[in-house]
Design a protein around this motif. Structure first.
Motif, PDB file in Angstrom:
ATOM      1  N   GLY A 140       0.798  -1.218   0.000  1.00  9.27           N
ATOM      2  CA  GLY A 140       0.000   0.000   0.000  1.00  9.27           C
ATOM      3  C   GLY A 140       0.835   1.273   0.000  1.00  9.27           C
ATOM      4  N   GLY A 141       2.156   1.144  -0.151  1.00 11.72           N
ATOM      5  CA  GLY A 141       3.012   2.322  -0.148  1.00 11.72           C
ATOM      6  C   GLY A 141       3.066   3.016  -1.504  1.00 11.72           C
ATOM      7  N   ARG A 142       4.036   3.913  -1.634  1.00 18.93           N
ATOM      8  CA  ARG A 142       4.131   4.695  -2.865  1.00 18.93           C
ATOM      9  C   ARG A 142       5.598   4.950  -3.186  1.00 18.93           C
ATOM     10  N   ILE A 143       5.917   4.925  -4.491  1.00 19.59           N
ATOM     11  CA  ILE A 143       7.259   5.224  -4.978  1.00 19.59           C
ATOM     12  C   ILE A 143       7.153   6.315  -6.042  1.00 19.59           C
ATOM     13  N   ARG A 144       8.030   7.315  -5.950  1.00 18.76           N
ATOM     14  CA  ARG A 144       7.986   8.455  -6.861  1.00 18.76           C
ATOM     15  C   ARG A 144       9.371   8.660  -7.473  1.00 18.76           C
ATOM     16  N   ILE A 145       9.407   8.832  -8.824  1.00 15.81           N
ATOM     17  CA  ILE A 145      10.654   9.093  -9.548  1.00 15.81           C
ATOM     18  C   ILE A 145      10.537  10.470 -10.198  1.00 15.81           C
ATOM     19  N   ASP A 146      11.501  11.334  -9.941  1.00 12.15           N
ATOM     20  CA  ASP A 146      11.514  12.686 -10.520  1.00 12.15           C
ATOM     21  C   ASP A 146      12.890  12.954 -11.094  1.00 12.15           C
ATOM     22  N   VAL A 147      12.906  13.597 -12.274  1.00 10.33           N
ATOM     23  CA  VAL A 147      14.148  14.018 -12.913  1.00 10.33           C
ATOM     24  C   VAL A 147      14.011  15.497 -13.268  1.00 10.33           C
ATOM     25  N   SER A 148      14.957  16.324 -12.818  1.00  7.48           N
ATOM     26  CA  SER A 148      14.922  17.766 -13.089  1.00  7.48           C
ATOM     27  C   SER A 148      16.353  18.282 -13.167  1.00  7.48           C
ATOM     28  N   MET A 149      16.504  19.476 -13.711  1.00  5.68           N
ATOM     29  CA  MET A 149      17.819  20.101 -13.839  1.00  5.68           C
ATOM     30  C   MET A 149      18.201  20.781 -12.522  1.00  5.68           C
ATOM     31  N   HIS A 150      19.427  20.523 -12.088  1.00  2.75           N
ATOM     32  CA  HIS A 150      19.952  21.218 -10.900  1.00  2.75           C
ATOM     33  C   HIS A 150      20.543  22.577 -11.285  1.00  2.75           C
ATOM     34  N   LEU A 189      18.339  13.006 -10.288  1.00  2.00           N
ATOM     35  CA  LEU A 189      17.456  11.848 -10.384  1.00  2.00           C
ATOM     36  C   LEU A 189      17.059  11.476  -8.959  1.00  2.00           C
ATOM     37  N   VAL A 190      15.758  11.641  -8.630  1.00  4.61           N
ATOM     38  CA  VAL A 190      15.268  11.455  -7.271  1.00  4.61           C
ATOM     39  C   VAL A 190      14.336  10.262  -7.240  1.00  4.61           C
ATOM     40  N   VAL A 191      14.606   9.317  -6.314  1.00  8.03           N
ATOM     41  CA  VAL A 191      13.739   8.166  -6.074  1.00  8.03           C
ATOM     42  C   VAL A 191      13.294   8.235  -4.616  1.00  8.03           C
ATOM     43  N   ALA A 192      11.995   8.472  -4.399  1.00  8.90           N
ATOM     44  CA  ALA A 192      11.448   8.623  -3.045  1.00  8.90           C
ATOM     45  C   ALA A 192      10.441   7.518  -2.790  1.00  8.90           C
ATOM     46  N   ASP A 193      10.456   6.983  -1.563  1.00  8.98           N
ATOM     47  CA  ASP A 193       9.505   5.936  -1.189  1.00  8.98           C
ATOM     48  C   ASP A 193       8.947   6.229   0.185  1.00  8.98           C
ATOM     49  N   THR A 194       7.925   5.482   0.544  1.00  6.99           N
ATOM     50  CA  THR A 194       7.297   5.607   1.865  1.00  6.99           C
ATOM     51  C   THR A 194       7.574   4.351   2.676  1.00  6.99           C
ATOM     52  N   GLY A 195       8.824   3.863   2.573  1.00  6.89           N
ATOM     53  CA  GLY A 195       9.190   2.613   3.232  1.00  6.89           C
ATOM     54  C   GLY A 195       9.530   2.789   4.694  1.00  6.89           C
ATOM     55  N   ILE A 196      10.379   1.854   5.185  1.00  9.45           N
ATOM     56  CA  ILE A 196      10.666   1.813   6.613  1.00  9.45           C
ATOM     57  C   ILE A 196      11.620   2.920   7.037  1.00  9.45           C
ATOM     58  N   GLY A 197      12.340   3.520   6.081  1.00  9.27           N
ATOM     59  CA  GLY A 197      13.266   4.592   6.431  1.00  9.27           C
ATOM     60  C   GLY A 197      14.552   4.076   7.058  1.00  9.27           C
ATOM     61  N   ILE A 198      15.469   4.995   7.285  1.00  4.93           N
ATOM     62  CA  ILE A 198      16.788   4.672   7.850  1.00  4.93           C
ATOM     63  C   ILE A 198      17.024   5.590   9.051  1.00  4.93           C
ATOM     64  N   PRO A 199      17.405   5.055  10.213  1.00  2.00           N
ATOM     65  CA  PRO A 199      17.685   5.921  11.383  1.00  2.00           C
ATOM     66  C   PRO A 199      18.797   6.923  11.066  1.00  2.00           C
ATOM     67  N   LEU A 200      18.741   8.063  11.729  1.00  2.00           N
ATOM     68  CA  LEU A 200      19.703   9.129  11.469  1.00  2.00           C
ATOM     69  C   LEU A 200      21.123   8.699  11.797  1.00  2.00           C
ATOM     70  N   GLU A 201      21.312   7.927  12.857  1.00  2.00           N
ATOM     71  CA  GLU A 201      22.657   7.516  13.237  1.00  2.00           C
ATOM     72  C   GLU A 201      23.261   6.504  12.267  1.00  2.00           C
ATOM     73  N   ASP A 202      22.429   5.905  11.396  1.00  2.00           N
ATOM     74  CA  ASP A 202      22.928   4.905  10.449  1.00  2.00           C
ATOM     75  C   ASP A 202      23.111   5.459   9.042  1.00  2.00           C
ATOM     76  N   SER A 228      12.326   7.097   2.608  1.00  2.00           N
ATOM     77  CA  SER A 228      13.651   7.574   2.229  1.00  2.00           C
ATOM     78  C   SER A 228      13.587   8.236   0.865  1.00  2.00           C
ATOM     79  N   THR A 229      14.516   9.192   0.660  1.00  2.00           N
ATOM     80  CA  THR A 229      14.639   9.874  -0.631  1.00  2.00           C
ATOM     81  C   THR A 229      16.100   9.857  -1.040  1.00  2.00           C
ATOM     82  N   PHE A 230      16.400   9.170  -2.165  1.00  3.97           N
ATOM     83  CA  PHE A 230      17.755   9.108  -2.702  1.00  3.97           C
ATOM     84  C   PHE A 230      17.844  10.066  -3.885  1.00  3.97           C
ATOM     85  N   THR A 231      18.880  10.914  -3.877  1.00  2.55           N
ATOM     86  CA  THR A 231      19.089  11.890  -4.950  1.00  2.55           C
ATOM     87  C   THR A 231      20.420  11.605  -5.618  1.00  2.55           C
TER      88      THR A 231
END
Length: 543
Positions: free
Chosen positions: A415-425, A432-445, A500-503
């Motif tokens: 039931g989650g969502r994944i989003r892909i966006d490409v734009s000029m910096h 190239l941005v890949v964002a999801d609504t998954g479990i995420g990653i703790p800040l210390e890791d 998480s959002t990976f850029t």
């Protein structure tokens, strides 16, 4: 400056002293003049009393200057001028202009007395009014004298004249003595100050300077020796203590430097040994990966042949499916290890071509969409119109995007969502941005998530999550190395439990003199992607 200030101070003090002395001399002149006037008036009255019937004796005789006086006062000139001096004898009249002006000032009662200094002739003249008293009125009335008719009347003016030459000579001599004393005092003061500064202040400082210069030249055994019994001696003791501490600290630093050099040598040797071992390890991994893929490809090939056989029952087909699945997973693992070995060894090649990022994203998204639909994950993408045709390595771009999408699908719950966006910096870089609504990653890791053999659940320390999500922990490290190889970088923004959002930020055009022909299409199928056997390059498994 000190000498000049001292000279001004002494000159000022002596000048004030000279002026005070001159003031005392003038006051003494005034007092002596007043006493002489009183004495001469008494002499005049005494002579008049000897001839009471001769009223003309009231007029001051011409030889009154020879009246009885002490011998030391005979040089002073005495003169009495009556109020009606115009009818008096010639000797009793005011002659000079300053005498007339003094007479007028006294008659008008402007001044109690008048002093005039005749510098040209060297004379001091004192004028004082003679005022009638009751006794004067009674005496002159009996004698029928016209000089006085009422009390407090000014009967005339008395004048006393002093010669100033001798006094001026004495004053000049005193001033000369004062000037000489001032000069001598100033010279002595400057001399004493010089001696004090030179031998009490400058000498200890110069000694400290000499010791400092000797120490600066390496003579660390030098010490300050000042025995003045004051603050300079305390300063020398503090200076010596500082030197002793400096020598001790220097010895400690030498020992530490020697020990550090030894440690650095050991570390360099250990680092060299580790480098050699790492090189051997990479060569071993590369060799083993090639050697393992050969029999594994045979296994997968024969399993494909068996899959088309018609005489297999359901149980045999299930076993064959397990063989194919395990073989494909093992092939993915071998491909990941081989890619890392190539990157570490610097043998990863870059094949640059022109392609459309929109076509690449659409093909990969459609390829992995069945995997997302199994978990009811909504996936969409958007490419900005400002993004031009890229001049990059399409195979490695496909590998980066596939690993990111595989991670997003793996760690995003149903039931989650994944989003892909490409734009000029900017003009030369795109994101190239890949964002999801998954479990995420703790800040210390997040700081170590891109390291080799690191996985989000391993970082979290949960064995149950590790069993739930399979993987080797190589995917993100391969993404990082591939981004660096393509002239860019990858970054992460994540919040534990929210996604998480990976850029990925890469240059639009990777520097190359002879780019390959443009890629017309991307025909890799999901099965080829999973096997890593497409013509666009092999792909590592997701983390």
């Amino acid at each position: 400056m000190f000498g000049g200030a001292l000279m001004l101070l002494i000159t000022g003090s002596f000048y004030v002293y000279a002026q005070l002395n001159l003031r005392i001399v003038r006051e003494q002149y005034r007092d002596r003049a007043q006493l002489l006037i009183a004495q001469n008036m008494m002499t005049t009255h005494w002579k008049a009393s000897q001839n009471p019937n001769e009223s003309e004796l009231i007029v001051i005789p011409e030889n009154l200057n020879e009246a009885l006086k002490p011998d030391r006062l005979r040089e002073f000139n005495w003169k009495f001028m009556p109020e009606d001096y115009e009818n008096a004898s010639t000797t009793a009249r005011p002659v000079e202009t300053f005498e007339i002006e003094a007479f007028r000032d006294l008659l008008s009662k402007k001044e109690p007395y008048v002093i005039h200094e005749d510098t040209e002739r060297g004379r001091y003249l004192y004028f004082e009014p003679i005022i009638a008293t009751e006794l004067c009125l009674q005496c002159h009335r009996d004698r029928h004298s016209p000089l006085v008719s009422e009390t407090n009347q000014i009967m005339g003016m008395a004048r006393i004249t002093f010669e100033l030459r001798e006094t001026q000579h004495d004053i000049a001599r005193n001033n000369a003595i004062l000037i000489v004393m001032a000069i001598v005092t100033a010279v002595l003061g400057m001399g004493v100050a010089y001696v004090i500064v030179r031998y009490v202040i400058v000498k200890p400082i110069m000694h400290l300077k000499d010791v400092s210069d000797a120490i600066a030249q390496g003579e660390l055994d030098q010490r300050a020796d000042i025995r003045t019994g004051d603050e300079f001696q305390e300063l020398s003791h503090a200076f010596n203590r500082m030197l002793r501490h400096l020598v001790t600290t220097q010895e400690e630093l030498k020992q530490s430097a020697a020990s550090l050099d030894y440690k650095v040598d050991e570390l360099a040797q250990a680092n060299l040994s580790l480098h050699e071992m790492n090189k051997i390890k990479n060569e071993f991994l590369a060799t083993m990966s090639h050697e393992l893929r050969t029999p594994l490809n045979s296994i997968l090939g024969f399993s494909d042949v068996l899959a088309v056989a018609e005489n297999l029952n359901e149980k045999q087909k299930k076993y064959l499916s397990n063989i194919q699945t395990s073989g494909n997973n093992l092939l993915l693992l071998i491909n990941d290890i081989l890619d890392l070995a190539k990157i570490d060894a610097g043998r990863m090649e870059v094949h640059i071509s022109e392609f459309s990022i929109a076509d690449l994203i659409e093909q990969l998204a459609l390829s992995v969409k069945p995997l997302a639909e199994k978990k009811n994950i909504d996936m969409d993408w958007e490419v900005s119109e400002s993004v031009p045709v890229l001049v990059q390595d399409v195979g490695k771009m496909q590998q980066i995007l596939y690993n990111l999408l595989s991670n997003a699908i793996k760690f995003t719950p149903e039931g989650g969502r994944i989003r892909i966006d490409v734009s000029m910096h900017d003009e030369t870089l795109f994101d190239l941005v890949v964002a999801d609504t998954g479990i995420g990653i703790p800040l210390e890791d997040q700081s170590i998530i891109f390291e080799k053999f690191r996985q989000g659940q391993n970082l979290a320390g949960s064995d149950s999550m590790t069993r739930e999500y399979e993987g080797t922990g190589l995917g993100l490290s391969i993404i990082k190395e591939l981004c660096r190889l393509l002239g860019g970088e990858v970054s992460l923004e994540s919040e534990f439990g929210k996604g998480s959002t990976f850029t990925v930020r890469l240059p639009v055009e990777l520097a190359c003199q002879n780019p390959l022909e443009s890629a017309d299409s991307f025909t890799s199928t999901p099965a080829e992607l999973m096997k890593g056997s497409s013509s666009l390059g092999s792909f590592s498994s997701a983390d």
